[in-house]
Design a protein around this motif. Sequence first.
Motif, short mmCIF file in Angstrom:
data_model
loop_
_atom_site.label_atom_id
_atom_site.label_comp_id
_atom_site.label_asym_id
_atom_site.label_seq_id
_atom_site.Cartn_x
_atom_site.Cartn_y
_atom_site.Cartn_z
N ILE A 424 0.83 -1.20 0.00
CA ILE A 424 0.00 0.00 0.00
C ILE A 424 0.87 1.25 0.00
O ILE A 424 0.59 2.22 -0.72
CB ILE A 424 -0.94 0.00 1.23
N LEU A 425 1.95 1.25 0.77
CA LEU A 425 2.75 2.45 0.96
C LEU A 425 3.80 2.65 -0.12
O LEU A 425 4.20 3.78 -0.40
CB LEU A 425 3.45 2.39 2.33
N ASN A 426 4.26 1.59 -0.74
CA ASN A 426 5.35 1.73 -1.71
C ASN A 426 5.20 0.68 -2.82
O ASN A 426 6.07 -0.17 -3.01
CB ASN A 426 6.70 1.57 -1.01
N PRO A 427 4.12 0.74 -3.60
CA PRO A 427 3.87 -0.32 -4.58
C PRO A 427 4.87 -0.34 -5.73
O PRO A 427 5.04 -1.36 -6.39
CB PRO A 427 2.46 0.00 -5.09
N GLN A 428 5.55 0.78 -5.97
CA GLN A 428 6.47 0.83 -7.11
C GLN A 428 7.81 0.16 -6.83
O GLN A 428 8.62 0.00 -7.73
CB GLN A 428 6.71 2.29 -7.54
N HIS A 429 8.06 -0.25 -5.56
CA HIS A 429 9.31 -0.93 -5.23
C HIS A 429 9.02 -2.33 -4.70
O HIS A 429 8.17 -2.51 -3.83
CB HIS A 429 10.09 -0.14 -4.17
N GLN A 430 9.73 -3.31 -5.24
CA GLN A 430 9.56 -4.70 -4.78
C GLN A 430 10.33 -4.90 -3.48
O GLN A 430 11.53 -4.62 -3.39
CB GLN A 430 10.08 -5.67 -5.84
N ALA A 431 9.62 -5.36 -2.46
CA ALA A 431 10.24 -5.59 -1.17
C ALA A 431 10.97 -6.93 -1.16
O ALA A 431 10.59 -7.87 -1.86
CB ALA A 431 9.20 -5.57 -0.06
N ILE A 432 12.03 -7.01 -0.37
CA ILE A 432 12.80 -8.25 -0.23
C ILE A 432 12.06 -9.18 0.74
O ILE A 432 11.85 -8.83 1.90
CB ILE A 432 14.22 -7.97 0.28
N ALA A 433 11.65 -10.34 0.26
CA ALA A 433 10.90 -11.28 1.10
C ALA A 433 11.85 -12.12 1.93
O ALA A 433 12.94 -12.50 1.49
CB ALA A 433 10.03 -12.18 0.22
N LEU A 434 11.44 -12.41 3.18
CA LEU A 434 12.23 -13.27 4.06
C LEU A 434 11.92 -14.72 3.74
O LEU A 434 10.77 -15.09 3.51
CB LEU A 434 11.90 -12.97 5.52
N SER A 435 12.95 -15.56 3.76
CA SER A 435 12.75 -16.97 3.45
C SER A 435 12.06 -17.71 4.59
O SER A 435 11.38 -18.70 4.39
CB SER A 435 14.09 -17.64 3.13
N ASN A 436 12.24 -17.22 5.83
CA ASN A 436 11.64 -17.90 6.98
C ASN A 436 11.12 -16.85 7.96
O ASN A 436 11.68 -16.64 9.03
CB ASN A 436 12.69 -18.80 7.66
N PRO A 437 10.03 -16.15 7.60
CA PRO A 437 9.53 -15.06 8.45
C PRO A 437 8.97 -15.56 9.77
O PRO A 437 8.45 -16.67 9.86
CB PRO A 437 8.45 -14.40 7.59
N VAL A 438 9.07 -14.71 10.79
CA VAL A 438 8.51 -15.05 12.10
C VAL A 438 6.99 -15.12 12.02
O VAL A 438 6.36 -15.99 12.62
CB VAL A 438 8.95 -14.00 13.15
N SER A 439 6.39 -14.20 11.25
CA SER A 439 4.94 -14.18 11.07
C SER A 439 4.63 -13.43 9.79
O SER A 439 5.51 -12.82 9.18
CB SER A 439 4.25 -13.51 12.27
N ASN A 440 3.34 -13.42 9.40
CA ASN A 440 2.93 -12.69 8.21
C ASN A 440 3.10 -11.19 8.39
O ASN A 440 3.21 -10.45 7.41
CB ASN A 440 1.46 -13.00 7.87
N GLU A 441 3.11 -10.73 9.65
CA GLU A 441 3.28 -9.31 9.92
C GLU A 441 4.75 -8.88 9.82
O GLU A 441 5.05 -7.71 9.96
CB GLU A 441 2.76 -8.98 11.33
N MET A 442 5.64 -9.84 9.61
CA MET A 442 7.07 -9.53 9.51
C MET A 442 7.67 -10.34 8.36
O MET A 442 8.67 -11.02 8.51
CB MET A 442 7.78 -9.85 10.83
#
Length: 689
Positions: A424-442
């Motif tokens: 929502i805040l920065n749709p023009q930039h692809q965020a780096i996804a974590l391979s093993n996130p603690v939760s969906n909120e992180m």
Amino acid sequence: MTFAFYGNFDGSIAMRISEKWLREWVDPSLTSQELAESLTMAGLEIEKLEPADDDHILEIGLTPNRGDCASVMGMARELAAITGSPLHDLPPIDALQSIDERLTADLLATEKCARYVGCVIRGVDNTRTTPRWLQQRLEKSGIASLTPIVDITNYVMLELGQPLHAFDLSCLHGGIQVRSAKPDETLELLDNTVVNLSEDDLVIADHEKALALAGIMGGLNSAVSENTQDAFLESAFFEPVNIALTSRRHTVSTDSSYRFERGVDPMLQKSAIKRAIQLIVEICGGEVGPVNETLDEKQLPSAAVIKLRPRRLNKVIGTTIEPELLHTIFTRLNLTVDKQGDEHWLVQCPSYRFDLKIEEDLIEEAARLYGYNHIPAQQLSASDHLPLVDQHKVDHYAILSFFKALGYQEVITYSFVAEKIQTILNPQHQAIALSNPVSNEMAVMRTNLWSGLINAALHNLNRQVSRLRLFELGSCFHIGDERQYIGGLVTGPVYPEQWGSDRRSVDFFDVKGDIQQLLAITHRSVEFTFEKSDHPALHPQRCALIRCHNRTVGILGAIHPYAAAQLELPTETYLFELQLNEITTANKPVFEPISRFPSIRRDLSLLVDQHLTVDELISTIKATAGDLLEDVVIFDLYQGKGVQAGKKSIALGLILQDFSRTLTDEDVEKILTAVIAALKRQYQAELRI
């Protein structure tokens, strides 16, 4: 008599122990004062020492890391280490088996219980009276006497630090299962509380039902009573974190859970159950089956082996403890030392010392046993050389102090954020996804600071804090790039509620003014400009890029109505962000004298296109007027009746001044004529009369 000592007592549970009982384990010649002082030197806080008949009751506060001291034996070990006196251990217990009957135990959750020891005892007489000496020791420890078998399990827990539990064998069906609770399973505890179990809870069960909340409290459906003739005694090692979580989940805290939460010696279970069997047979009689052990060695915690550097130990403490004395100290603590030369030792810790994990823990133990009073007091020395201050840099502390002075609150948020809010805040930039996130909120790395600021704002807004000024200094991450930014969020009234002015919500220009003040501390504020722009997360009519020498260094704007609705934020919420490295370079302050000659002000009222920015007008005025122009102020902006559509009226005040003489009317008119001509030529500006 009462002695008061001060330490790190956490207030959770204070151990109450009979002094006479403790003396059975260590040198009996110590006076009460010496015994109390020795325990204090060991790091155990003596809350008080109360007289009781021919005995004293020691009330001792334990720090959370010293679960190994939650017993008479544990305290005696510390006394022996401090005083150097021998530790009197329990005499060997002969084999008491008289029948060949056992109850099988299945460990179905070995990560929560890796060792389980049990024993069947038949033909006990639980109607007998508990011996007075045992009752007195329990009473002095704050535990009421119930029945002989229960009293004995409590006694062994106090003596050795290993909680035990006894079941009425007639209430058990099949063998024992140590398992996770089943969904919707319930259990009525000994205190008549009914708990709704979850799959995260560990229970002791038979083949039909749950019998006990493992490590915390037994169930009423298998409780030992005066009518009990056959008993099953258990002794186990339970994983500390699971016991702590279960205890808090059900708000049930007991002497047993207190010890298991802090860690019980994983090698103690057999010794403790044999000690209990010995006392039960002496007091209640009965026939004893074999001590049956079930374990998963891979899940048992292993004692730490720590690499120690004696030279560093002395450097940290500020002492010169000789290697021989250091070896003696560690030996008293039951630490096994393997010297790998003078520079490196390998120290094997005993199984009951859960708190010893790293080199610093051993350094602390050495200082404690050596005696803090023996560490010499030394005058601290400091260099008289003061580092040079680079006047071309703005340090981070100055930026933080600036925002705090304006009433902003600093927040520190996670670099991991929810992918939804980041999109929502920065749709023009692809965020780096974590391979093993603690939760969906992180789940992804943040590409700007706004996500964390918005979460902090929502937390406060949901708690009726309506006026917010938040900022954060931190890193943002793009593929192959990491940069530091300073970001902020502003919403709510301009000023706190007061009687002296009307309540007004913050607007774009309030926040822009804060940023302009920030840029002013660089002494380069003239190099920064604000240019109208757009951003997917910001309002199309209230958004500006912050530019410096044709480089975009930041952005400012009101949150977009769509984003505000998605994030449940007020529409009058303003966000900004600046690249930190762009605002930490400063010009060296230069003294400028104040002119002795008067200034002259001339006002211009201009009719210009409504899309023309004031910055463009002022830039042209400064370029045309030259060095005699001291300042330009905006004192009126008007659109409406009398001004044609598509136009706006701007009133500017030009302040002119010279350092060498008083300006004449001819000088001023010449500058004004040139300025008006330049504005008309570049922007088709018309002079309003």
